[in-house]
Write a protein that holds these residues in place. Structure first.
Motif, mmCIF file in Angstrom:
data_model
loop_
_atom_site.group_PDB
_atom_site.id
_atom_site.type_symbol
_atom_site.label_atom_id
_atom_site.label_comp_id
_atom_site.label_asym_id
_atom_site.label_seq_id
_atom_site.Cartn_x
_atom_site.Cartn_y
_atom_site.Cartn_z
ATOM 1 N N LYS A 1 96.823 61.095 86.759
ATOM 2 C CA LYS A 1 97.503 61.365 88.028
ATOM 3 C C LYS A 1 98.988 61.604 87.802
ATOM 4 O O LYS A 1 99.591 62.501 88.413
ATOM 5 C CB LYS A 1 97.292 60.188 88.987
ATOM 6 C CG LYS A 1 97.915 60.383 90.366
ATOM 7 C CD LYS A 1 97.690 59.155 91.239
ATOM 8 C CE LYS A 1 98.331 59.327 92.611
ATOM 9 N NZ LYS A 1 98.167 58.117 93.450
ATOM 10 N N GLN A 2 99.592 60.814 86.909
ATOM 11 C CA GLN A 2 101.003 60.995 86.584
ATOM 12 C C GLN A 2 101.251 62.384 85.995
ATOM 13 O O GLN A 2 102.207 63.074 86.353
ATOM 14 C CB GLN A 2 101.452 59.922 85.590
ATOM 15 C CG GLN A 2 101.683 58.564 86.202
ATOM 16 C CD GLN A 2 102.938 58.543 87.061
ATOM 17 O OE1 GLN A 2 102.859 58.699 88.289
ATOM 18 N NE2 GLN A 2 104.090 58.378 86.441
ATOM 19 N N ALA A 3 100.376 62.775 85.057
ATOM 20 C CA ALA A 3 100.528 64.092 84.441
ATOM 21 C C ALA A 3 100.296 65.198 85.463
ATOM 22 O O ALA A 3 101.032 66.198 85.505
ATOM 23 C CB ALA A 3 99.546 64.234 83.277
ATOM 24 N N ALA A 4 99.272 65.026 86.297
ATOM 25 C CA ALA A 4 98.939 66.054 87.286
ATOM 26 C C ALA A 4 100.042 66.219 88.314
ATOM 27 O O ALA A 4 100.340 67.342 88.758
ATOM 28 C CB ALA A 4 97.622 65.703 87.975
ATOM 29 N N ARG A 5 100.676 65.129 88.707
ATOM 30 C CA ARG A 5 101.750 65.210 89.690
ATOM 31 C C ARG A 5 102.892 66.083 89.171
ATOM 32 O O ARG A 5 103.437 66.918 89.900
ATOM 33 C CB ARG A 5 102.271 63.812 90.028
ATOM 34 C CG ARG A 5 103.376 63.802 91.078
ATOM 35 C CD ARG A 5 103.979 62.403 91.222
ATOM 36 N NE ARG A 5 102.968 61.434 91.582
ATOM 37 C CZ ARG A 5 102.550 61.231 92.832
ATOM 38 N NH1 ARG A 5 103.063 61.945 93.821
ATOM 39 N NH2 ARG A 5 101.631 60.335 93.088
ATOM 40 N N PHE B 1 95.097 68.660 93.132
ATOM 41 C CA PHE B 1 95.848 67.409 93.105
ATOM 42 C C PHE B 1 95.743 66.695 94.450
ATOM 43 O O PHE B 1 95.532 65.476 94.502
ATOM 44 C CB PHE B 1 97.317 67.673 92.760
ATOM 45 C CG PHE B 1 98.151 66.430 92.720
ATOM 46 C CD1 PHE B 1 98.051 65.549 91.661
ATOM 47 C CD2 PHE B 1 99.019 66.129 93.757
ATOM 48 C CE1 PHE B 1 98.801 64.381 91.629
ATOM 49 C CE2 PHE B 1 99.774 64.971 93.740
ATOM 50 C CZ PHE B 1 99.668 64.092 92.670
ATOM 51 N N TYR B 2 95.881 67.442 95.531
ATOM 52 C CA TYR B 2 95.815 66.848 96.869
ATOM 53 C C TYR B 2 94.454 66.189 97.091
ATOM 54 O O TYR B 2 94.375 65.050 97.568
ATOM 55 C CB TYR B 2 96.073 67.924 97.919
ATOM 56 C CG TYR B 2 96.176 67.402 99.332
ATOM 57 C CD1 TYR B 2 97.377 66.889 99.811
ATOM 58 C CD2 TYR B 2 95.081 67.419 100.181
ATOM 59 C CE1 TYR B 2 97.473 66.394 101.111
ATOM 60 C CE2 TYR B 2 95.165 66.936 101.472
ATOM 61 C CZ TYR B 2 96.370 66.430 101.934
ATOM 62 O OH TYR B 2 96.465 65.938 103.211
ATOM 63 N N LEU B 3 93.381 66.879 96.719
ATOM 64 C CA LEU B 3 92.044 66.302 96.872
ATOM 65 C C LEU B 3 91.884 65.075 95.981
ATOM 66 O O LEU B 3 91.272 64.079 96.377
ATOM 67 C CB LEU B 3 90.978 67.344 96.518
ATOM 68 C CG LEU B 3 90.764 68.473 97.520
ATOM 69 C CD1 LEU B 3 89.779 69.486 96.964
ATOM 70 C CD2 LEU B 3 90.250 67.918 98.846
ATOM 71 N N GLY B 4 92.417 65.166 94.770
ATOM 72 C CA GLY B 4 92.332 64.034 93.862
ATOM 73 C C GLY B 4 93.001 62.800 94.432
ATOM 74 O O GLY B 4 92.463 61.683 94.339
ATOM 75 N N VAL B 5 94.173 62.976 95.039
ATOM 76 C CA VAL B 5 94.887 61.847 95.643
ATOM 77 C C VAL B 5 94.064 61.238 96.781
ATOM 78 O O VAL B 5 93.939 60.006 96.893
ATOM 79 C CB VAL B 5 96.274 62.293 96.143
ATOM 80 C CG1 VAL B 5 96.918 61.196 96.980
ATOM 81 C CG2 VAL B 5 97.177 62.655 94.976
ATOM 82 N N ALA C 1 88.054 62.025 91.383
ATOM 83 C CA ALA C 1 89.515 62.127 91.365
ATOM 84 C C ALA C 1 90.017 62.284 89.939
ATOM 85 O O ALA C 1 90.910 63.097 89.667
ATOM 86 C CB ALA C 1 90.136 60.894 92.014
ATOM 87 N N LEU C 2 89.444 61.518 89.028
ATOM 88 C CA LEU C 2 89.818 61.622 87.609
ATOM 89 C C LEU C 2 89.574 63.032 87.084
ATOM 90 O O LEU C 2 90.424 63.607 86.395
ATOM 91 C CB LEU C 2 89.013 60.599 86.802
ATOM 92 C CG LEU C 2 89.096 60.694 85.271
ATOM 93 C CD1 LEU C 2 90.528 60.573 84.791
ATOM 94 C CD2 LEU C 2 88.214 59.602 84.636
#
Length: 735
Positions: free
Chosen positions: A222-226, A438-442, A460-461
């Motif tokens: 998530k950090q990398a994707a953001r 990313f939005y869906l993952g969050v 999400a992962l």
């Protein structure tokens, strides 16, 4: 303030870790090339002359009052930092605009000498990789990375972690060790570094050196994707819309990433075939006959420099103008983007409206962006923007679907509707939009503990991982393939390995194949590796690839273990992993190893079960599976017959020996000196040969039968009775 290096630069030098930074706008002109020598360390003075900088004479020393000394020190540091950032920014700009790579390298070197840690990390990675513009120097690269890492530079920390994980710089003191790699990555990940977060997320996800923990893996990814999703270059801002990449013609597709195949290594890297040149001339001929699709395609190629062509905006404009005049909607859209870049909003609007009237999705999207942001003096009109986004989204425009999702989510231009927003985000994500993913993952990650939401965390992962692997990774793969084409095997391995240890499956597969297929002398940098070490490294990479769903990587890992190491148990495990993922080749290999007792205990039932699964997997596997089943049954039947005959022989042999043996005659003496000739031992000595002959004979008989049946069927279908006789003669060897 120290500025992180531009992601494109780090893609070229493979410090991909800098993707965590939001890129700041950089100047397009070099900084002031006059430097006061009194502020420089002695080792930098000679280098400055070589880089074209003019050294000013130092001012007369003076002793300031104590109360102003500290203020003056801060002032000098600020000016020095501004100078360094200017040098680095100009180097980034040169590379980003493909204008002067050599000058960019020199400026990075200079900034590194002057103490810019980001530049030191960049030049270290450049020296490690090597290129047509820069001779590889692994020792100097490692030294530069270490200098940057000593002051906590995240890119350098992540790169050293990669070198420890891969072992590619062992000769220069960076020994292979996952513990050291994890330490460096953990420190770098705290800064939001994309590479480090991706590498740790991958290892938590697949339990490589760490305990499997999907939630922790998702947090790292998530950090990398953001960082990728909110990177200023990828977010659909008005500036990116106006000055970003011009869309490709719909008939063109980006090259993407290339998966290596065995045939690419047979005679070394393939030479250019000239296919691109032929494609260009083919469409040029059609364009000259008035084909508007070919006119538009050529115009798009000339705009972007595709298919190896040199970009020529003047020719591109002429081709597109002709196509637009003939009423081609996509050509109008591309002309609109050219006008937009030039600030001619009136012409841009005219072309975009013509494009949209001809149902071109890019035209609708462009009008939506103009009305959304009020570009070119147009009044903002969210309702019109939403209408055009909807028309583009109906034609599978990923960015338009994302914009619609935002509008429904925030109630802008359309009534607020969470369900419709989610629908558009999902559609956009399926089309590859990283912001939607990313939005869906969050959303899924935040709801992972809600009742009835089992599996949300894993999904999400998956989405976070896909976003983290977007960005500039294609640049790395392009450079890796370029190195392969010019026979720089270590350069290609180095680049693919960087992607591999960040968790990208294609990098794992390609790096493993380079190690498997490379010949002695291909990589002087790894000449100290034995063949056993090569095999161990390639197995590790193939297994990583297999863990991510590429079943053929398990097959290759098994083949390497079986053929080169005689590691039958290791081979069986790899084949079995592939079989469990539904691969017919893996099932076949598992069946044959059970049948032969290689790596596992011989088990006829398990062998038959595996081979029957092969016949049910797909039509292409039916013949191979059935041939193996019948052949093994024939082999086992003959083997059982031999065993029965052996028992009969053993019962009669003692009586025969009493009648025929001669005391002291060597020919009648057994190995144990008992004086009895054991017929069973003689038979067993021939068992392996007999089994092999039976298997080969059975398989050949079945193969001939299959060919004859298929030839007769073909003859009946074609009404050609003579074909049966011809095939029969060929198969049976009758002339």
């Amino acid at each position: 303030m120290m500025m992180k290096l531009h992601l494109l630069v780090t893609g070229l030098c493979f410090t991909i870790v800098a993707m965590s930074s939001v890129v700041a706008e950089v100047p397009t002109h070099p900084p002031d090339r006059h430097v006061r020598s009194s502020t420089l360390p002695p080792q930098a003075v000679s280098s400055l002359h070589a880089y074209g900088f003019t050294l000013l004479e130092p001012v007369t020393p003076f002793s300031p009052e104590p109360e102003v000394a500290e203020e003056l020190d801060e002032y000098d540091k600020e000016k020095e930092e501004t100078l360094l950032n200017g040098i680095v920014s100009s180097a980034e700009s040169l590379i980003a605009h493909h204008s002067d790579y050599n000058s960019a390298v020199r400026r990075f070197r200079l900034a590194s000498i002057l103490g810019h840690s980001g530049a030191a990390a960049t030049i270290g990675a450049l020296l490690m990789a090597g290129d047509t513009h820069l001779k590889r120097d692994v020792a100097a690269g490692v030294a530069s990375l270490r200098r940057a890492a000593q002051v906590g530079q995240p890119d350098a920390l992540a790169m050293l972690g990669f070198l420890h994980a891969s072992g590619l710089a062992e000769r220069h003191g960076v020994r292979k060790g996952l513990d050291q790699a994890l330490l460096y990555w953990t420190i770098a990940a705290e800064t939001g570094n994309v590479y480090a977060n991706s590498a740790l997320g991958f290892r938590y996800m697949h339990a490589i050196g760490l305990r499997r923990d999907y939630e922790t893996a998702a947090r790292y990814y998530k950090q990398a994707a953001r960082a990728i999703a909110f990177d200023g270059r990828y977010w659909p801002t008005p500036q990116n819309f106006q000055y970003g990449e011009i869309p490709l013609a719909s008939s063109l597709m980006s090259v993407g990433r290339t998966r290596f195949k065995e045939g690419m290594f047979k005679e070394g890297p393939p030479e250019p075939t000239g296919d691109d040149h032929e494609v260009y001339h083919y469409h040029r001929h059609l364009a000259e006959t008035g084909d508007t699709n070919s006119m538009t395609l050529l115009g798009s190629l000339l705009l972007t420099g595709g298919l190896g062509m040199r970009a020529d905006h003047q020719q591109a404009r002429e081709r597109l103008r002709q196509a637009a005049a003939a009423g081609h909607g996509e050509a109008h859209g591309l002309m609109g983007h050219l006008a937009l870049r030039e600030g001619n909003y009136t012409a841009a609007m005219t072309h975009f409206r013509h494009s949209a009237a001809r149902e071109d999705r890019n035209g609708h999207y462009a009008l939506g962006m103009i009305f959304l942001h009020g570009l070119g003096g147009m009044k903002k009109d969210l309702s019109k923007a939403a209408m055009h986004f909807e028309l583009a989204a109906e034609r599978d425009h990923a960015k338009a679907s994302f914009e619609l999702g935002l509008m429904f989510d925030h109630g802008q231009g359309r009534d607020k509707n969470a369900e419709k927003a989610m629908k558009h985000f999902q559609a956009s994500a399926k089309l590859g939009n990283i912001q939607s993913k990313f939005y869906l993952g969050v959303l899924l990650f935040d709801r992972r503990a809600a009742p009835g939401s089992e599996g949300n965390g894993r999904e999400a992962l998956r989405l976070f991982k896909e976003v983290a692997e977007a960005g500039e990774w294609n640049t790395l793969f392009d450079l890796a393939h370029s190195a392969f084409d010019r026979k720089d095997m270590f350069g290609s391995l180095y680049r693919h390995s960087q992607a591999a240890h960040a968790g990208i499956e294609l990098g794992q597969h390609n790096a493993a194949m380079i190690l498997e297929m490379s010949k002695e002398g291909d990589m002087a940098e790894l000449s100290h590796w034995s063949r056993e070490r090569m095999i161990a490294e390639m197995r590790e990479l193939y297994e990583m690839s297999g863990l991510q769903g590429h079943t053929h990587s398990h097959i290759r890992a098994g083949d390497v273990s079986y053929l080169e190491n005689n590691d039958f148990w290791g081979a069986f495990r790899s084949y079995n992993n592939s079989a469990n993922m539904g691969n017919a080749e893996g099932m076949f290999s598992v069946g044959m190893m059970h049948a032969r007792g290689e790596g596992v205990q011989m088990d006829r039932e398990k062998a038959m079960d595996a081979l029957f699964m092969v016949t049910k997997k797909d039509s292409g596997s039916v013949v191979a599976g059935n041939v193996a089943i019948v052949g093994l049954r024939l082999q086992w039947w003959l083997g059982d017959l031999w065993e029965w005959w052996t028992k009969v022989w053993d019962k009669t042999a003692p009586r025969q020996n009493e009648e025929t043996s001669i005391s002291g005659d060597e020919s009648g003496t057994s190995e144990d000196g008992s004086g009895k000739l054991s017929a069973s031992r003689a038979v067993k000595d021939r068992t392996t040969v007999g089994d092999d002959l039976a298997l080969v004979g059975g398989l050949l008989a079945i193969l001939v039968t299959v060919l004859l049946v298929r030839s007769k069927r073909l003859a009946r279908q074609n009404g050609d009775s003579g074909r049966v006789g011809m095939v029969s003669h060929v198969v049976m060897g009758v002339h």
